[in-house]
Scaffold this motif. Structure first.
Motif, mmCIF file in Angstrom:
data_model
loop_
_atom_site.group_PDB
_atom_site.id
_atom_site.type_symbol
_atom_site.label_atom_id
_atom_site.label_comp_id
_atom_site.label_asym_id
_atom_site.label_seq_id
_atom_site.Cartn_x
_atom_site.Cartn_y
_atom_site.Cartn_z
ATOM 1 N N LYS A 95 0.831 -1.213 0.000
ATOM 2 C CA LYS A 95 0.000 0.000 0.000
ATOM 3 C C LYS A 95 0.862 1.259 0.000
ATOM 4 N N LEU A 96 1.978 1.201 0.741
ATOM 5 C CA LEU A 96 2.886 2.344 0.763
ATOM 6 C C LEU A 96 3.472 2.588 -0.626
ATOM 7 N N ALA A 97 3.866 1.518 -1.311
ATOM 8 C CA ALA A 97 4.382 1.650 -2.672
ATOM 9 C C ALA A 97 3.325 2.223 -3.603
ATOM 10 N N GLY A 98 2.066 1.780 -3.453
ATOM 11 C CA GLY A 98 0.974 2.288 -4.284
ATOM 12 C C GLY A 98 0.731 3.773 -4.077
ATOM 13 N N LEU A 99 0.763 4.218 -2.825
ATOM 14 C CA LEU A 99 0.557 5.641 -2.535
ATOM 15 C C LEU A 99 1.689 6.489 -3.115
ATOM 16 N N LEU A 100 2.915 5.996 -3.001
ATOM 17 C CA LEU A 100 4.055 6.742 -3.540
ATOM 18 C C LEU A 100 3.969 6.843 -5.062
ATOM 19 N N ARG A 101 3.497 5.781 -5.717
ATOM 20 C CA ARG A 101 3.341 5.798 -7.175
ATOM 21 C C ARG A 101 2.274 6.801 -7.604
ATOM 22 N N ASN A 102 1.315 7.047 -6.726
ATOM 23 C CA ASN A 102 0.225 7.960 -7.055
ATOM 24 C C ASN A 102 0.477 9.391 -6.589
ATOM 25 N N GLY A 103 1.720 9.707 -6.275
ATOM 26 C CA GLY A 103 2.084 11.097 -6.025
ATOM 27 C C GLY A 103 2.146 11.516 -4.578
ATOM 28 N N PHE A 104 1.848 10.647 -3.625
ATOM 29 C CA PHE A 104 1.970 10.996 -2.217
ATOM 30 C C PHE A 104 3.441 11.147 -1.851
ATOM 31 N N THR A 105 3.714 12.084 -0.945
ATOM 32 C CA THR A 105 5.063 12.137 -0.390
ATOM 33 C C THR A 105 5.217 11.010 0.621
ATOM 34 N N MET A 106 6.452 10.701 0.968
ATOM 35 C CA MET A 106 6.701 9.614 1.915
ATOM 36 C C MET A 106 6.028 9.908 3.251
ATOM 37 N N GLN A 107 6.126 11.151 3.716
ATOM 38 C CA GLN A 107 5.531 11.513 5.005
ATOM 39 C C GLN A 107 4.009 11.395 4.966
ATOM 40 N N GLN A 108 3.388 11.894 3.900
ATOM 41 C CA GLN A 108 1.932 11.807 3.774
ATOM 42 C C GLN A 108 1.459 10.355 3.735
#
Length: 351
Positions: free
Chosen positions: A24-37
Motif C-alpha cells: 500500500k505504501l508503494a501504491g501511494l508513492l506511485r500515485n504522487g503521495f510524499t513519503m511523510q503523507q
C-alpha cells in the motif's frame, strides 16, 4: 559515503498485515503521495497498531525520520530493513517496497503450506504416542498377566511387536529431542560473533548449507545488482556492504571480494571463490561483464535463488508427508496385531 548503522526494532506491530503495509505504501508513492503523507495515512488506517505505538510512530514520522527507521519501529525483520536502507541510497524505494511486500507474502504462504502439511501428521503422531503410553501402562500389562495366569507362551511375533511398542515412545521422544537440539545448535551458530566461523559451520550442516547458500546468494545478488543499476561503482558497493551492520554475511562477502580484487582478480572469479555464494552466480557475473550489464544479470539471479528456496521448501513438505503417513500406518498395524494376536493365541490354547 555514510555507514549504515541500523539496529533492529521490537516484534512486528503489524502482524500479518506487514506485506499489505509495504504494498500500500508503494501504491501511494506511485500515485504522487510524499513519503511523510503516505506513512501518516497508513499509520492511521491500521487498527492493529496500538494507540501508544501509533502516537510514537506519528511523532517519529513528523520528525522527518527515514523509512528504514519507521519500519524498525514497526518491528519489521532485519532483512526488510536492510533492503529498504539500501534502497534509500540507490533510489529504488517504490520497486523495492513492492518486491519486499511480495517477498513477505510468498514467505508467509510458504510457511502456511509447511504448517498445513505438517499439522495433521503431527496431531496423529501425538495422539498415537498418547495411545502407546496408555497401552504400555494398561492393556499390555493386563495381557501379560493373562498369559501368566493361563501359562501360555507368547509367539515370537507378539513378543517383538510388544517390545517395539514398549520402546517406541522413548524413540519418538529421542527424535523430538534431537530435532530440538539441532534447531537450538543452529540458532547458537547464527548468533556467533565470529561471522567467518559461523558461515563455515553452517556450510558443513548437510541440509542447512543449501538454504543458507541460496539465502546469502539472494541477498548479495539482489542488493549488488540494484546498486550497479543505479550508477554506483563496485568499490563503493563493497564499502557499503562492509560498513552495514544488518547482515554480517554480506559484510564478510564484501571483505573477501575486496581482498581478491586488490590482487587483480575479476569480480566473477572473486565471487566464485566464496563458499557461501552459489558458484553459478559467477557465470552470470562473467556474462554480465561481457555484455556490460552485470547489474541486470545479478538481479535475474537473485530471483532465481529465491525461487530455488521456495521450490526446495515445497519439495521437502511434499516428501515428508507421505513418509509420516507410512510410518503411522505401519505403527497402527503393529498396534492392531499386538491386541488381536494374543486373543487368537489364547483362544487356540483354550480349544
Amino acid at each position: 559515503m555514510k555507514n549504515l548503522n541500523i539496529t533492529i526494532g521490537p516484534s512486528n506491530k503489524l502482524g500479518k498485515y506487514d506485506a499489505h503495509f509495504l504494498l500500500k505504501l508503494a501504491g501511494l508513492l506511485r500515485n504522487g503521495f510524499t513519503m511523510q503523507q503516505a506513512l501518516i495515512f497508513l499509520t492511521e488506517q491500521y487498527e492493529v497498531i496500538k494507540q501508544a505505538d501509533r502516537n510514537a510512530l506519528l511523532g517519529l514520522i513528523n520528525s522527518g525520520a527515514s523509512l528504514s527507521a519507521v519500519l524498525k519501529h514497526l518491528g519489521f525483520s532485519k532483512s526488510i530493513i536492510m533492503q529498504v536502507s539500501f534502497a534509500e541510497i540507490h533510489g529504488e524505494i517504490i520497486s523495492n517496497l513492492e518486491q519486499s511486500g511480495e517477498y513477505l507474502t510468498t514467505r508467509r504462504q510458504t510457511i502456511q503450506k509447511l504448517v498445513k502439511t505438517l499439522q495433521y501428521p503431527l496431531v496423529l503422531v501425538t495422539i498415537f504416542i498418547i495411545m502407546l503410553v496408555l497401552l504400555n501402562y494398561t492393556v499390555i500389562p493386563q495381557f501379560n498377566e493373562l498369559y501368566s495366569a493361563m501359562q501360555a507362551d507368547k509367539t515370537m511375533l507378539v513378543h517383538m511387536l510388544t517390545l517395539i511398542l514398549n520402546y517406541l515412545p522413548y524413540a519418538a521422544l529421542a527424535l523430538m529431542t534431537a530435532v530440538f537440539l539441532s534447531g537450538f545448535t543452529i540458532l547458537i551458530i547464527l548468533n556467533i560473533k565470529n561471522t567467518a566461523l559461523a558461515a563455515k559451520l553452517l556450510l558443513k550442516i548437510p541440509v542447512v548449507k543449501t538454504y543458507f547458500k541460496y539465502y546469502v546468494t539472494y541477498r548479495f545478488s539482489r542488493e549488488f545488482g540494484y546498486f550497479l543499476n543505479n550508477g554506483l561503482e563496485v568499490k563503493e558497493i563493497i564499502l557499503l556492504f562492509k560498513t552495514q551492520t544488518i547482515n554480517h554475511y554480506l559484510s564478510l562477502a564484501a571483505q573477501t571480494i575486496e581482498t581478491e580484487l586488490l590482487y587483480g582478480t575479476s569480480l566473477g572469479d572473486a565471487i566464485e571463490q566464496l563458499d557461501m555464494l552459489d558458484r553459478r552466480l559467477a557465470v552470470f557475473v562473467n556474462h554480465g561483464e561481457y555484455n556490460s550489464n552485470v547489474g541486470r544479470e545479478l538481479i535475474i539471479y537473485s530471483e532465481y535463488s529465491l525461487e530455488n528456496i521456495i521450490i526446495k521448501i515445497e519439495s521437502f513438505t511434499k516428501k515428508i508427508q507421505p513418509v509420516i503417513f507410512l510410518i503411522l500406518g505401519l505403527l497402527i498395524v503393529c498396534l492392531y496385531l499386538v491386541i488381536v494376536l494374543p486373543i487368537f493365541n489364547m483362544m487356540s490354547n483354550i480349544q
